[in-house]
Design a protein around this motif. Sequence first.
Motif, short mmCIF file in Angstrom:
data_model
loop_
_atom_site.label_atom_id
_atom_site.label_comp_id
_atom_site.label_asym_id
_atom_site.label_seq_id
_atom_site.Cartn_x
_atom_site.Cartn_y
_atom_site.Cartn_z
N CYS A 179 0.81 -1.22 0.00
CA CYS A 179 0.00 0.00 0.00
C CYS A 179 0.85 1.27 0.00
O CYS A 179 0.33 2.36 0.25
CB CYS A 179 -0.95 0.00 1.19
SG CYS A 179 -2.27 -1.23 1.06
N ARG A 221 -5.27 0.21 0.33
CA ARG A 221 -5.58 0.19 -1.10
C ARG A 221 -7.09 0.11 -1.25
O ARG A 221 -7.69 -0.93 -1.05
CB ARG A 221 -4.89 -1.00 -1.75
CG ARG A 221 -5.01 -1.05 -3.26
CD ARG A 221 -4.22 -2.23 -3.82
NE ARG A 221 -2.79 -1.99 -3.75
CZ ARG A 221 -2.06 -1.41 -4.71
NH1 ARG A 221 -2.66 -1.01 -5.82
NH2 ARG A 221 -0.77 -1.25 -4.56
N SER A 235 -7.64 -3.13 3.12
CA SER A 235 -7.31 -2.99 1.71
C SER A 235 -8.25 -3.85 0.91
O SER A 235 -8.70 -4.91 1.37
CB SER A 235 -5.87 -3.41 1.44
OG SER A 235 -4.97 -2.39 1.79
N SER A 240 -8.69 -5.87 -2.72
CA SER A 240 -8.13 -6.35 -3.98
C SER A 240 -9.29 -6.71 -4.88
O SER A 240 -10.21 -7.41 -4.48
CB SER A 240 -7.24 -7.57 -3.75
OG SER A 240 -7.98 -8.61 -3.14
N ASN A 249 -5.53 7.52 0.71
CA ASN A 249 -5.83 6.46 -0.25
C ASN A 249 -5.31 6.89 -1.62
O ASN A 249 -5.93 7.70 -2.30
CB ASN A 249 -7.35 6.21 -0.31
CG ASN A 249 -7.72 5.22 -1.40
OD1 ASN A 249 -6.95 4.32 -1.72
ND2 ASN A 249 -8.89 5.40 -1.99
N PHE A 295 -5.08 5.04 -4.18
CA PHE A 295 -5.43 4.01 -5.17
C PHE A 295 -6.87 4.08 -5.69
O PHE A 295 -7.35 3.12 -6.28
CB PHE A 295 -5.18 2.62 -4.56
CG PHE A 295 -3.78 2.45 -4.05
CD1 PHE A 295 -2.74 2.21 -4.91
CD2 PHE A 295 -3.50 2.57 -2.68
CE1 PHE A 295 -1.44 2.06 -4.45
CE2 PHE A 295 -2.21 2.42 -2.21
CZ PHE A 295 -1.17 2.17 -3.09
#
Length: 579
Positions: free
Chosen positions: A302, A392, A418, A420, A470, A472
């Motif tokens: 991250c 993330r 996070s 994914s 953040n 992302f």
Amino acid sequence: MTQQGEEDDMVYEVHEIVVQKLGHVPILKGDFHYLPKHVQKFVAFYAQKCTPRAIYICDGSHEEAEEITHKLIERGTLTKLKKYENCYICRTDPADVARVEARTWIATDDKYETVPHVRQGVKGILGQWKETNEMKKEVDELFSGCMAGRTMYVIPFSMGPVGGPLSKIGVQLTDSNYVLLCMRIMTRVSHDIWSVLGNNEFVKCLHTMGCPRPVQRKVINHWPCNPEKIIITHFPNERLICSFGSGYGGNSLLGKKCFALRIASVIARDEGWLAEHMLIMGLTNTKTGKETFIAAAFPSACGKTNLAMIKPTIPGYEIRVVGKYFIETLFTYNKHMGITSWLGKRWKRDSPTPAAHPNSRFCAPASQCPIIHPKWEDAEGVPISAIIFGGRRPTGVPLVFETFSWDHGVMVGACVKSESTAAAEFKGKKIMHDPMAMRPFMGYNFGKYLQHWLDMDQPGRKLPKIFHVNWFRVDENGKFLWPGFGDNIRVLDWIIRRCEGDKSIAVESPIGYLPKKGSINLDGLGEINWDELFSLPKHYWEDDTRESRRFLEDQVGCDVPQIIWDHLKSQEQKIQAMK
């Protein structure tokens, strides 16, 4: 008599035998009598249990490192890299290449001193517990005779400058001289530690590769290990760590995750400070000369390393890193020659296996980092103005926000996660919870840990502000809304101005203080969709807050401090009131 008392008596008896009959376990280097008495007892007790052929008391000197390095080269464990000065490659047994959380334990008498009250039927992910006597029996069986035919290295090390008021001392016993070389880099190994230690407490670290001679398992790449029996266990109340079977960094360099996080978090609780999995960096305003220190805690992948090594894309700041370990391995590829893989085989782009293992890493002195801070060894430490959490988060979570208060920040840290994505279309997601970026490293009950954070807020204390970032977030096409990397200095600049008390650059939202539109320097970035970057989709935040509540109910249960529930409820109400 307590079990600890029985051990102390046994240690004393063994100590007398070793002192009177040094030939029983010869000392290859160092003066056993120079060691403080309680260290002598520790060494003698485990010398009898592990039955090494000899004892080597380390001093951390350059000459010692040269001696060990040459031995490892002769053995084939290390290979000198011709293109780099004083650099070596070490290839491990492929079966021993990662930290093993499933075999990592905390041992206490009371289960709930170690782990929270998880919901019935739920598997806890915030630590693993075993009862003290049960674990001691298991350790005793594993470690009996584990160093037969090998040398026991006694490594005195300091976490922090030797003799510093904030530093802590450990002594590691190991049958791996490779571990000694790494501990010299990762910690401060020095003969001076014995005089600094005196009669004070130290953390006892015991490590073995679990391969007594004659070996029963084939040794691959000159890397003895026993991966089928790996166990890493901590006895926090005795300040003791025992690690068996692995030479991998986090499993064998016991000053790292085991001491610096799991045991240190318990020491911190007992002494009234915090031991955290964070980087520390200093940002100096080149116009005013004022420096601000920031700590940041992110889960894996991250951006911790990228943030620590940031190269600002706007003028006005000089960056220096105070503390961060680096775990990257770099390869130079030549399309005609290829490269040598981590398995020692020739590798080309069409090879079916990867060139490097995901956990390949290098170990280099912090002093060689080109942006290391002059105060990285300052015994007094540095003042932290901001703590940054992050993860993330492809959707929903804004680029940056400031928490309303210290206890609200603790709630935000407890909910760090996070996501994914399951596919490029972002139709699904997998959520990894990593509260405080400490999930694998908790030394005691996470609910009590949260309460300890809350208890830091005392009258007269100036606490850091807490933020969440953040880098992302993506748009509906999967394109990043923020460039990241060196441009993250623009976010840090906003954070610093908030720490300096600028109230004009923030607006209140249901989740915290967001940057006021235009308050972050976007010069030269081209088109940035500010509104989307800082939007708070109502349905997303309803789901996210509900999911955070469920996580805490499942994993921490009745151990969650009430004020954390209060902040979650307040956030739910504010989000429900959104249009």
